[in-house]
Design a protein around this motif. Structure first.
Motif, PDB file in Angstrom:
ATOM      1  N   ALA A  52       0.831  -1.207   0.000  1.00 24.46           N
ATOM      2  CA  ALA A  52       0.000   0.000   0.000  1.00 24.46           C
ATOM      3  C   ALA A  52       0.868   1.261   0.000  1.00 24.46           C
ATOM      4  N   ALA A  53       1.979   1.224   0.737  1.00 20.91           N
ATOM      5  CA  ALA A  53       2.891   2.368   0.779  1.00 20.91           C
ATOM      6  C   ALA A  53       3.474   2.642  -0.606  1.00 20.91           C
ATOM      7  N   LEU A  54       3.879   1.574  -1.300  1.00 20.87           N
ATOM      8  CA  LEU A  54       4.405   1.746  -2.665  1.00 20.87           C
ATOM      9  C   LEU A  54       3.357   2.391  -3.559  1.00 20.87           C
ATOM     10  N   SER A  55       2.137   1.953  -3.438  1.00 22.24           N
ATOM     11  CA  SER A  55       1.044   2.505  -4.243  1.00 22.24           C
ATOM     12  C   SER A  55       0.770   3.960  -3.861  1.00 22.24           C
ATOM     13  N   PHE A  59       5.114   4.808  -6.526  1.00 20.77           N
ATOM     14  CA  PHE A  59       6.308   4.130  -7.027  1.00 20.77           C
ATOM     15  C   PHE A  59       5.875   3.045  -8.013  1.00 20.77           C
ATOM     16  N   ALA A  60       6.696   2.801  -9.013  1.00 21.57           N
ATOM     17  CA  ALA A  60       6.409   1.758  -9.994  1.00 21.57           C
ATOM     18  C   ALA A  60       6.901   0.426  -9.440  1.00 21.57           C
ATOM     19  N   LYS A  61       5.963  -0.458  -9.129  1.00 24.76           N
ATOM     20  CA  LYS A  61       6.333  -1.766  -8.594  1.00 24.76           C
ATOM     21  C   LYS A  61       6.910  -2.626  -9.707  1.00 24.76           C
ATOM     22  N   ILE A  74      10.256  -4.974  -4.859  1.00 22.77           N
ATOM     23  CA  ILE A  74      11.158  -4.097  -5.602  1.00 22.77           C
ATOM     24  C   ILE A  74      10.303  -3.079  -6.357  1.00 22.77           C
ATOM     25  N   ALA A  75      10.687  -1.810  -6.275  1.00 22.95           N
ATOM     26  CA  ALA A  75       9.982  -0.740  -6.985  1.00 22.95           C
ATOM     27  C   ALA A  75      11.009   0.286  -7.469  1.00 22.95           C
ATOM     28  N   ARG A  76      10.541   1.241  -8.249  1.00 23.42           N
ATOM     29  CA  ARG A  76      11.377   2.346  -8.735  1.00 23.42           C
ATOM     30  C   ARG A  76      10.639   3.649  -8.461  1.00 23.42           C
ATOM     31  N   ASN A  77      11.397   4.673  -8.064  1.00 23.48           N
ATOM     32  CA  ASN A  77      10.780   5.985  -7.853  1.00 23.48           C
ATOM     33  C   ASN A  77      10.917   6.827  -9.124  1.00 23.48           C
TER      34      ASN A  77
END
Length: 121
Positions: A52-55, A59-61, A74-77
């Motif tokens: 949920a934090a990534l969303s 951030f692109a998961k 793993i994600a990218r900002n």
């Protein structure tokens, strides 16, 4: 005694920051680019909060690997820095969270991600 131990660690292992009071008795350690903390939440709940934090942070998961004991997200900002979050089962209502931003780490962004994870618990 604890202060002396922190001082010894700071001089012997590179960059060390310990942030106490980051929650109900929780301690957050930032060591060599990794932010480490233990959360009073189940493993499954912490994995959901991390996703949920990534969303929430837009951030692109990139990927998620998960088994019964550990999850790696793993994600990218927007700056295309890799963000890696590891959640590990510690106990019934205790999980360990490790956050790393980029190759060398980014303490400010790691703390912002942690706060977003906590807000989703």
């Amino acid at each position: 005694m604890a202060g002396a131990l922190v001082a010894v660690l700071a001089f012997s292992s590179g960059c060390v920051a310990v942030i106490a009071g980051a929650g109900a008795g929780a301690a957050v350690a930032y060591v060599r680019g990794d932010l480490d903390t233990t959360l009073s939440a189940s493993y499954e709940k912490t994995v959901r909060a991390a996703n949920a934090a990534l969303s929430d942070l837009k951030f692109a998961k990139v990927s998620e690997k998960k088994d019964a004991l550990q999850a790696i997200l793993i994600a990218r900002n927007a700056a295309d820095k890799k963000i890696e979050m590891r959640v590990e089962l510690v106990g019934e209502n205790v999980s360990k969270l490790k956050i790393r931003v980029g190759v060398f780490g980014d303490e400010a962004q790691s703390l912002a991600i942690l706060e977003k994870v906590k807000s989703n618990l």
